[in-house]
Enzyme design. Structure first.
Site, short mmCIF file in Angstrom:
data_model
loop_
_atom_site.label_atom_id
_atom_site.label_comp_id
_atom_site.label_asym_id
_atom_site.label_seq_id
_atom_site.Cartn_x
_atom_site.Cartn_y
_atom_site.Cartn_z
N GLU A 167 45.38 27.85 33.83
CA GLU A 167 46.62 28.63 33.85
C GLU A 167 47.83 27.68 33.87
O GLU A 167 48.80 27.88 33.15
CB GLU A 167 46.60 29.51 35.09
CG GLU A 167 47.56 30.66 35.02
CD GLU A 167 47.42 31.56 36.23
OE1 GLU A 167 46.43 31.42 36.98
OE2 GLU A 167 48.34 32.37 36.43
N ARG A 174 29.75 25.53 42.54
CA ARG A 174 28.87 26.62 42.96
C ARG A 174 27.78 26.90 41.94
O ARG A 174 26.74 27.48 42.28
CB ARG A 174 29.71 27.87 43.29
CG ARG A 174 30.54 27.68 44.55
CD ARG A 174 31.39 28.91 44.85
NE ARG A 174 32.45 29.09 43.90
CZ ARG A 174 33.73 28.76 44.11
NH1 ARG A 174 34.09 28.23 45.25
NH2 ARG A 174 34.64 28.95 43.18
P1 AMP Z 1 36.99 31.18 34.54
O1 AMP Z 1 37.03 29.84 33.87
O2 AMP Z 1 38.33 31.88 34.53
O3 AMP Z 1 35.88 32.05 34.02
O4 AMP Z 1 36.72 30.91 36.08
C1 AMP Z 1 35.45 30.65 36.52
C2 AMP Z 1 35.41 29.67 37.67
O5 AMP Z 1 36.46 29.88 38.61
C3 AMP Z 1 34.11 29.87 38.40
O6 AMP Z 1 33.52 28.59 38.55
C4 AMP Z 1 34.47 30.49 39.73
O7 AMP Z 1 33.85 29.77 40.75
C5 AMP Z 1 35.98 30.39 39.85
N1 AMP Z 1 36.66 31.69 40.04
C6 AMP Z 1 37.54 32.28 39.20
N2 AMP Z 1 37.99 33.44 39.68
C7 AMP Z 1 37.37 33.63 40.87
C8 AMP Z 1 37.40 34.67 41.86
N3 AMP Z 1 38.16 35.77 41.74
N4 AMP Z 1 36.62 34.53 42.95
C9 AMP Z 1 35.83 33.44 43.09
N5 AMP Z 1 35.77 32.42 42.21
C10 AMP Z 1 36.52 32.51 41.10
#
Ligand code: AMP
Length: 177
Positions: free
Chosen positions: A102, A65
């Site tokens: 995770e 995205r």
């Molecule tokens: P992070 O590495 O935990 O910051 O997760 C970021 C990535 O996971 C991004 O590319 C988002 O597209 C996806 N992502 C994580 N949590 C969500 C959420 N609650 N809703 C939508 N996409 C998420």
């Protein structure tokens, strides 16, 4: 309609999907944003506004995205887009960076010739959650000698404190929860 700010209009399009892709996660569905030409045009303007295009050589988008946001900003700023992709998707010589999820690990890659030392880049993704994905992508980009002048997201889940993972890098987000 005109009384609302861009951030308010974008927020109004984002849909909460409980328990997707697994129980306990509230997924922020941005498909209504991608699906609106007006929203995409406004998003491109608002997300490009903090940057002076003269001081940016390229944008870096994170699969998948981040490519949508990156393309919109790329067209507005008149800059190319470098792709950071999941393992095995990019042809030719690539450099890789693994990071912890995770459960288990994931690997991000960029083409070895896509970035040069001294190149000033803006990194973009759709959403900042824990910051793990962006942190790994930033390390990959910096390993090539590029300078990250800012990081931009459409959505920031502030309660997860993902900004802390990004260190001192300037971080922008349009919509915060
Ligand atoms: P992070 O590495 O935990 O910051 O997760 C970021 C990535 O996971 C991004 O590319 C988002 O597209 C996806 N992502 C994580 N949590 C969500 C959420 N609650 N809703 C939508 N996409 C998420």
């Amino acid at each position: 309609m005109t009384d609302l700010t861009t951030a308010e209009r974008i927020r109004g399009l984002i849909r909460d999907v409980p328990d997707f892709p697994k129980p306990g996660i509230v997924f922020k569905d941005l498909c209504p944003v991608w699906g609106s030409g007006d929203a995409m045009a406004e998003l491109a303007v608002a997300m490009s506004a903090p940057y002076d295009p003269a001081g940016v050589h390229a944008l870096v988008g994170i699969e998948s995205r981040g490519f949508l946001v990156g393309t919109a900003m790329s067209m507005k700023m008149g800059k190319g887009l470098v792709l950071v992709r999941k393992k095995g998707k990019l042809p030719g010589t690539v450099v890789s960076r693994s990071y912890d999820l995770e459960y288990g690990q994931d690997t991000l890659e960029v083409q070895a010739n896509a970035l040069r030392p001294g190149m000033k880049v803006v990194m973009v993704d759709d959403l900042l959650a824990t910051g793990g994905t962006m942190k790994a992508a930033m390390a990959l980009v910096e390993s090539q000698g590029a300078e990250i002048i800012g990081v931009s997201f459409v959505v920031e889940l502030g309660f997860l404190e993902g900004r802390k993972a990004l260190g001192d890098t300037t971080c922008y987000s349009l919509v915060r929860y």
